[in-house]
Design an enzyme around this catalytic site. Structure first.
Site, PDB file in Angstrom:
ATOM      1  N   CYS A  59      10.205   9.166  -0.415  1.00 36.90           N
ATOM      2  CA  CYS A  59      10.381   9.634  -2.072  1.00 36.90           C
ATOM      3  C   CYS A  59      10.063   8.435  -3.013  1.00 36.90           C
ATOM      4  CB  CYS A  59      12.031   9.731  -2.213  1.00 36.90           C
ATOM      5  SG  CYS A  59      13.427  10.888  -1.045  1.00 36.90           S
ATOM      6  N   ARG A  99       2.813   8.470  -0.774  1.00 31.42           N
ATOM      7  CA  ARG A  99       3.726   8.174  -0.303  1.00 31.42           C
ATOM      8  C   ARG A  99       4.526   8.941   0.566  1.00 31.42           C
ATOM      9  NH1 ARG A  99       6.418   4.250  -2.980  1.00 31.42           N
ATOM     10  NH2 ARG A  99       8.083   4.722  -1.875  1.00 31.42           N
ATOM     11  N   TRP A 131      10.903  13.376  -0.250  1.00 30.02           N
ATOM     12  CA  TRP A 131      10.834  13.425   1.892  1.00 30.02           C
ATOM     13  C   TRP A 131      12.136  13.639   2.676  1.00 30.02           C
ATOM     14  CZ3 TRP A 131      11.486  11.130   5.990  1.00 30.02           C
ATOM     15  CH2 TRP A 131      10.151  11.155   7.277  1.00 30.02           C
ATOM     16  N   ASN A 185      16.325   8.247  -3.410  1.00 28.36           N
ATOM     17  CA  ASN A 185      15.718   7.924  -2.671  1.00 28.36           C
ATOM     18  C   ASN A 185      16.461   7.301  -2.054  1.00 28.36           C
ATOM     19  OD1 ASN A 185      13.448   6.592  -0.974  1.00 28.36           O
ATOM     20  ND2 ASN A 185      12.350   5.213  -2.047  1.00 28.36           N
ATOM     21  N   GLY A 186      16.273   6.976  -0.126  1.00 32.88           N
ATOM     22  CA  GLY A 186      17.215   6.031   0.679  1.00 32.88           C
ATOM     23  C   GLY A 186      18.099   7.142   1.083  1.00 32.88           C
ATOM     24  N   GLU A 232      -4.431   0.656  17.565  1.00 35.15           N
ATOM     25  CA  GLU A 232      -4.501   1.009  16.751  1.00 35.15           C
ATOM     26  C   GLU A 232      -5.103   2.299  16.456  1.00 35.15           C
ATOM     27  OE1 GLU A 232      -3.478   1.211  13.717  1.00 35.15           O
ATOM     28  OE2 GLU A 232      -4.870   1.057  12.154  1.00 35.15           O
ATOM     29  N   LYS A 262      -4.338   5.914  14.503  1.00 27.16           N
ATOM     30  CA  LYS A 262      -4.724   6.734  13.896  1.00 27.16           C
ATOM     31  C   LYS A 262      -5.424   7.916  14.030  1.00 27.16           C
ATOM     32  CE  LYS A 262      -4.395   4.810  11.281  1.00 27.16           C
ATOM     33  NZ  LYS A 262      -3.782   3.285  11.283  1.00 27.16           N
ATOM     34  N   GLU A 285      -2.122  10.248  13.701  1.00 32.18           N
ATOM     35  CA  GLU A 285      -2.181  10.539  12.279  1.00 32.18           C
ATOM     36  C   GLU A 285      -2.268  12.277  11.735  1.00 32.18           C
ATOM     37  OE1 GLU A 285      -0.356   6.525   9.720  1.00 32.18           O
ATOM     38  OE2 GLU A 285      -2.218   6.570  11.170  1.00 32.18           O
ATOM     39  N   HIS A 288      -3.013   2.314  36.589  1.00 31.67           N
ATOM     40  CA  HIS A 288      -1.585   2.814  36.910  1.00 31.67           C
ATOM     41  C   HIS A 288      -0.716   4.277  37.050  1.00 31.67           C
ATOM     42  CE1 HIS A 288      -1.239  -1.306  38.676  1.00 31.67           C
ATOM     43  NE2 HIS A 288      -2.197  -2.171  37.901  1.00 31.67           N
ATOM     44  N   LYS A 316       4.199   7.289   3.061  1.00 33.59           N
ATOM     45  CA  LYS A 316       3.199   5.991   3.633  1.00 33.59           C
ATOM     46  C   LYS A 316       4.324   4.910   3.154  1.00 33.59           C
ATOM     47  CE  LYS A 316      -0.696   3.279   2.457  1.00 33.59           C
ATOM     48  NZ  LYS A 316      -0.983   3.263   3.836  1.00 33.59           N
TER      49      LYS A 316
HETATM   50  C1  F6R Z   1      -0.073   3.895   9.825  1.00 32.06           C
HETATM   51  C2  F6R Z   1       0.676   3.411   8.991  1.00 32.06           C
HETATM   52  C3  F6R Z   1       2.239   2.952   9.974  1.00 32.06           C
HETATM   53  C4  F6R Z   1       2.559   2.020   9.155  1.00 32.06           C
HETATM   54  C5  F6R Z   1       3.575   1.964   8.644  1.00 32.06           C
HETATM   55  C6  F6R Z   1       4.348   0.041   8.755  1.00 32.06           C
HETATM   56  O1  F6R Z   1      -1.114   4.103   9.993  1.00 32.06           O
HETATM   57  O2  F6R Z   1       0.618   3.445   7.704  1.00 32.06           O
HETATM   58  O3  F6R Z   1       2.432   3.362  10.544  1.00 32.06           O
HETATM   59  O4  F6R Z   1       1.748   0.678   9.139  1.00 32.06           O
HETATM   60  O5  F6R Z   1       4.770   2.381   8.447  1.00 32.06           O
HETATM   61  O6  F6R Z   1       4.542   0.104   7.394  1.00 32.06           O
HETATM   62  P1  F6R Z   1       4.613  -1.151   5.977  1.00 32.06           P
HETATM   63  O7  F6R Z   1       3.378  -2.310   7.157  1.00 32.06           O
HETATM   64  O8  F6R Z   1       4.588  -0.840   4.654  1.00 32.06           O
HETATM   65  O9  F6R Z   1       5.979  -2.189   6.747  1.00 32.06           O
END
Ligand code: F6R
Length: 614
Positions: free
Chosen positions: A2, A27, A75, A101-102, A487, A491, A494, A510, A609
């Protein structure tokens, strides 16, 4: 997650609020809304499912006048994304409007009490319960809005950042926070609210960061007034933030993600600026210098984080163990916080977070802190909750990361971990001087090598177009590049919504090897490593089963190149620095596949985000 925006001053609020919501779009959200108090004393709430653009269209021909207002992108947590669950929410008499937000964890018990008092509810949200409770307490005890908010929040369990306005009170916004981010912007005769600085910096760089369980009154013509929930006044210094508007705009790129991939040479340079002396080949991190005794005495380092930051943390384990010989545990924050972990005196906890607001990482940090661990944070967002809760730490200085898929945050986190590990190792005598100088010398060249890696973009775009058919991908790596494989897979899933798994290459036999056939793309992250020959054997196993191999190798590679269907060559560097280069082709690969498939790269479905709820 949010987004919150608020404005009170002499200008028309609506355009400022809409622009602010657009700046917070990164976000992630599913509906948007705005509440405005016009000069006829009417409190208008407009809200709708979908993007901020839909809200703007919905507000066409409506009365959007007023110099005070609050706005929100939601959100969904409680109740599906639809018009009625969107914020702001009215109180029963429609004289108070609130954005939130929360999560209010005890909302059901409060709701039951309010229903008994005759209150009715239009939405499924916990937020509507909060605004109704404020109205109830306000009228029952005959309080001002400021006092009613404080009194209500005393009963609330959970996390909140809220903005509240009231019909009969056109001169004031009340806001509060606990566990969710909220910044107050202070302009000339005007105040702003923002979930972060992005909706505010166009107007002012002067901000106040509220602490948990603080409530603020923003009143026209008056100074900001902050109280805690016990009605005690709290003083806050005004902080000037260093953020430029160009940092949060696309600057001609089609997506923030692409801009941020290409920004990595600059963000790493910022990250090392003033810390790495290229001539002397020396690193000076003030957080480490000031607390070297803590690291000298440490029996163990615990790294905790989520998502991409957790992958950076995994690389940290390899670094600290190799250079400092300190045992490292690394754990996703959501597991750590609920596992009743054993924390001993002398343990150091390193929370890693881009946003500095991730709820699980924040809670994991608080838990370790309450049990006596020394907290050394790695954060990007200056003044964020995690940054403020640490004993010491190092900012990554990546600059604002707007694309939901993390890119430059990862490489700057890894850079900080490298700088930390070699500095501590040198101090502890576990890393000899010549090796220290070698690594630091190589780190000084890394931004040039990153720029060379950028030249691979068009080649990777071409490779990406071959693989849009794929429904599954596998990513393999070993040592420092095993977390890079994880990673790369994250990516891809996502932003392209293609299922992808990352594995340590040798684990393949395995189980995952059963998945390999002539359709399966397998990305092998295999630069020059100590155990390169072992990876060659792993690649042979894939080849024998006709998997499609995309290999990330060091320039001049011979063995893997012979077997790979596509080979992407990165510049040679120290093994411990290879993640800074190998991850870039993987970022490009996921970006181009997603783009060719027509995905919403910067705001992928269901993702947020800054994950401020657990
Ligand atoms: C992946 C991504 C998320 C963040 C995760 C932690 O591309 O952006 O997996 O890495 O939500 O977020 P932070 O680093 O803000 O604690």
């Amino acid at each position: 997650m949010c987004g919150i925006v608020g404005y009170i001053g002499s200008k028309e609020a609506f355009p400022i609020l809409i622009k602010g919501l657009k700046r917070l779009e990164y976000r992630g959200y599913d509906s948007a809304g705005v509440a405005l108090l016009n000069n006829k004393g009417e409190l208008n709430v407009y809200k709708t499912k979908g993007k901020v653009k839909s809200l703007e269209a919905y507000c066409n021909h409506k009365d959007t006048t007023g110099t005070i207002g609050i706005a929100h992108t939601r959100w969904a947590t409680h109740g599906e994304p639809n018009d009625k669950n969107a914020h702001p929410h009215y109180s029963q008499s429609e004289s108070i409007a609130l954005i939130h937000n929360g999560i209010i964890e005890n909302y059901l018990s409060i709701k039951k009490l309010l229903i008994r008092e005759g209150y009715t509810f239009k939405s499924d949200t916990d937020t509507e319960v909060l605004v109704q409770a404020i109205e109830y307490i306000k009228s029952r005890y005959d309080l001002s809005l400021f006092d009613a908010v404080k009194r209500t929040l005393k009963f609330v369990i959970g996390a909140y950042a809220i903005g509240v306005i009231e019909k009969n009170n056109p001169n004031c916004i009340i806001a509060a926070r606990k566990g969710s981010p909220l910044i107050i912007g202070i302009g000339e005769g005007e105040f702003f609210l923002g979930s972060d600085a992005t909706p505010i910096i166009e107007y002012t760089s002067d901000v106040v960061y509220l602490n948990d369980e603080e409530v603020v009154k923003l009143e026209r013509g008056k100074k900001i007034e902050v109280n805690n929930l016990n009605d005690e006044a709290v003083h806050h210094d005004i902080i000037t933030i260093k953020l430029e508007l160009c940092d949060i705009e696309k600057a001609g790129y089609p997506h923030f993600m692409l801009k941020e991939i290409f920004e990595q040479s600059r963000s790493l340079a910022m990250c090392m600026n003033g810390r790495l002396n290229m001539e002397l080949k020396e690193i000076k991190l003030s957080g480490i210098i000031n607390h070297i005794d803590k690291f000298r005495d440490a029996k163990r380092i615990i790294i905790t984080a989520c998502g991409t930051s957790w992958h950076a943390g995994l690389i940290g384990k390899y670094l600290f163990e190799e250079f400092c010989r300190i045992p490292v545990d690394i754990e996703v924050a959501s597991e750590f916080r609920y596992r009743d972990p054993v924390i001993n005196k002398g343990d150091i906890l390193i929370p890693i977070s881009q946003s500095g607001e991730t709820a699980d990482t924040l809670a994991a940090m608080d838990l370790a802190k309450s049990q006596g661990a020394f907290i050394y944070g790695i954060c990007n967002v200056v003044g964020s909750s995690i940054a403020r809760g640490t004993d010491s730490g190092t900012y990554t200085h990546a600059g604002p990361e707007i694309g939901v898929a993390s890119t430059k945050a990862f490489t700057t986190q890894v850079t900080v971990l490298i700088m930390m590990a070699v500095s501590i190792g040198r101090e502890l005598g576990t890393l000899c001087e010549s090796r220290y100088k070698q690594i630091v010398g190589e780190l000084s060249n890394i931004t040039t090598k990153i720029e060379e890696t950028f030249m691979l973009a068009s080649e990777i775009e071409r490779i990406s177009s071959v693989f849009t058919y794929a429904r599954n991908f596998m990513y393999l790596g070993r040592g420092y590049n095993y977390p890079v494989a994880l990673e790369g897979a994250l990516k891809l899933k996502e932003i392209s919504y293609i299922h992808a798994e990352g594995y340590p290459a040798a684990e393949m036999k395995h189980g995952p090897i059963a998945l390999i056939d002539e359709e399966m793309p397998i990305v092998v992250v295999s630069p020059k490593l100590k155990i390169y020959d072992k990876v060659v054997s792993n690649v042979q196993e894939i080849k024998a089963r006709k998997g499609k191999i995309i290999a990330i190798v060091t320039k001049g590679d011979v063995d893997i190149k012979k077997m790979a269907d596509f080979c992407i060559e990165i510049p040679d560097t120290e093994e411990c620095l290879t993640p800074l280069l190998t991850v870039i082709p993987l970022q490009f690969l996921s970006y181009y596949i997603a783009r060719i498939k027509g995905r919403d790269v910067d705001q992928p479905r269901n993702l947020a985000k800054s994950v401020t709820v657990e």
